[in-house]
Scaffold this active site. Structure first.
Site, PDB file in Angstrom:
ATOM      1  N   ARG A 237       0.802  -1.195  -0.116  1.00  0.00           N
ATOM      2  CA  ARG A 237      -0.204  -0.103   0.007  1.00  0.00           C
ATOM      3  C   ARG A 237       0.838   1.396   0.033  1.00  0.00           C
ATOM      4  O   ARG A 237       2.020   1.455   0.651  1.00  0.00           O
ATOM      5  CB  ARG A 237      -0.874   0.073   1.101  1.00  0.00           C
ATOM      6  CG  ARG A 237      -2.052  -0.973   1.023  1.00  0.00           C
ATOM      7  CD  ARG A 237      -3.171  -0.899   0.011  1.00  0.00           C
ATOM      8  NE  ARG A 237      -4.227  -1.694  -0.091  1.00  0.00           N
ATOM      9  CZ  ARG A 237      -4.126  -2.926  -0.914  1.00  0.00           C
ATOM     10  NH1 ARG A 237      -2.964  -3.187  -1.278  1.00  0.00           N
ATOM     11  NH2 ARG A 237      -5.460  -3.421  -0.799  1.00  0.00           N
ATOM     12  N   GLU A 266      -4.859   7.234  -5.892  1.00  0.00           N
ATOM     13  CA  GLU A 266      -5.166   6.683  -7.289  1.00  0.00           C
ATOM     14  C   GLU A 266      -6.355   6.826  -7.964  1.00  0.00           C
ATOM     15  O   GLU A 266      -7.126   6.922  -7.190  1.00  0.00           O
ATOM     16  CB  GLU A 266      -4.832   5.036  -6.881  1.00  0.00           C
ATOM     17  CG  GLU A 266      -3.586   4.538  -6.408  1.00  0.00           C
ATOM     18  CD  GLU A 266      -3.568   3.025  -5.897  1.00  0.00           C
ATOM     19  OE1 GLU A 266      -4.657   2.320  -6.594  1.00  0.00           O
ATOM     20  OE2 GLU A 266      -2.520   2.520  -5.443  1.00  0.00           O
ATOM     21  N   HIS A 285      -0.932   0.186 -10.037  1.00  0.00           N
ATOM     22  CA  HIS A 285      -1.770  -1.147  -9.192  1.00  0.00           C
ATOM     23  C   HIS A 285      -2.010  -2.089  -9.957  1.00  0.00           C
ATOM     24  O   HIS A 285      -3.357  -2.459  -9.907  1.00  0.00           O
ATOM     25  CB  HIS A 285      -2.909  -0.255  -8.443  1.00  0.00           C
ATOM     26  CG  HIS A 285      -2.889  -0.912  -7.069  1.00  0.00           C
ATOM     27  ND1 HIS A 285      -3.604  -0.295  -6.184  1.00  0.00           N
ATOM     28  CD2 HIS A 285      -2.780  -2.024  -6.620  1.00  0.00           C
ATOM     29  CE1 HIS A 285      -3.854  -1.002  -5.102  1.00  0.00           C
ATOM     30  NE2 HIS A 285      -3.186  -2.206  -5.342  1.00  0.00           N
TER      31      HIS A 285
END
Length: 321
Positions: A237, A266, A285
């Site tokens: 993360r 994001e 991601h």
């Protein structure tokens, strides 16, 4: 007929990755490919829905949002847990939250993709190849004989460690709860402390969950302990690493490079400094973004909705006792 919103389907694959036909005539499934940065716009688009399917942590569901979605009765999150969903707020609003399974190990695979990309300068060489640039302009580094430090030796960390061992690396590990027995089981060395792991590793890979203890775990002080030729990889993360400190360390070349798949915000803003760093390999991601994961996510999301309609919800997530 009930309405269902499938959020953040960036690749527009939700309808093709699962069989939604059992819901025909009962639920109108609408897919949203774009991310809603404006939360008021999000509310406007989904306020009429009784069911929402959330893709991982792309859209947080907090008390503020639950307050504004009075018709919402079922929230399905892909994956078995979702730190961006306030389960207590969901319970107060009478919203059932269900999860799904996921494929095993895809994030560990991506971590190794980032490691090898950095060590062998793969993105730069591919770019020059496509541009018709000079042939062989960099000298890469192998991983055999190098030191791999794994922070967090759970499912994903253990997978990364095993690959390191297979490559002939010296593997050490650390986390606040890691036992020496666990290290012995996997054939890796217990680093003793985070500082020792950082100072002794050529490659550092993060595999811990984000919580109050891990937030900001890697800051300027910790980056300063790393070897000048070391690389840092974060597929866990974003906030586990102090973003500003990492940018500074990369700009000043105090470490050799970083591989990042997760970010504080994001999607990442177009003007973010990460996009300018030549010693950073970054992916948007993608750790869980595989065909195998998506088929499980969306198939079980459809199952969750059907089971909830039948009065027997599956894979229900509840607040911690």
């Amino acid at each position: 007929m009930l309405s269902c919103a499938v959020l953040d389907d960036y690749q527009d694959v939700a309808k093709t990755m699962a069989d939604w036909r059992p819901l025909a005539g009962k639920v109108d499934v609408r897919v949203f490919n774009e991310h809603f940065f404006d939360r008021d716009e999000l509310v406007a688009r989904i306020s009429g829905c009784e069911v929402v399917v959330a893709m991982r942590e792309r859209t947080p569901f907090d008390a503020w949002l639950f307050d504004r979605l009075p018709r919402l009765k079922l929230l399905v999150t892909t994956g078995a847990r979702n730190a961006s969903i306030d389960l207590e707020a969901a319970a107060r609003h009478g919203v059932t939250v269900c999860g799904t399974g996921s494929s095993v190990g895809s994030t560990a695979e991506l971590a190794w993709g980032l490691i090898l990309s950095l060590m062998r300068n793969i993105p730069q060489e591919v770019a020059r190849f496509r541009e018709g640039g000079a042939w062989q302009t960099s000298v890469g580094r192998g991983v055999h004989g190098k030191s791999l430090g794994v922070i967090g030796l759970g499912n994903l960390g253990a997978r990364v460690a095993r690959v390191g061992l297979a490559f002939g690396m010296q593997v050490s590990a650390w986390s606040r709860s890691l036992s020496r027995d666990r290290c012995a089981e996997l054939g890796v060395v217990h680093a003793g402390s985070l500082d020792a792991l950082l100072a002794g590793s050529d490659v550092v890979s993060l595999h811990v969950t984000l919580n109050a203890q891990s937030r900001g775990m890697i800051g300027a002080r910790e980056l300063g302990l790393m070897r000048p030729g070391a690389i840092l990889v974060n597929t866990s993360r974003g906030p586990i690493v102090d973003e500003r400190a990492l940018i500074d360390a990369l700009q000043q070349r105090r470490i050799a490079g970083a591989g990042i798949d997760v970010f504080d915000r994001e999607p990442l803003p177009l003007d973010h400094p990460y996009r300018t760093l030549d010693n950073l390999v970054a992916t948007p991601h993608l750790g869980y973004v595989t065909e195998e994961s998506y088929r499980i996510y969306y198939s079980e999301a459809a199952e969750d909705i059907a089971a909830w309609l039948a009065g027997s919800p599956l894979r229900v997530l509840k607040p911690a006792a």
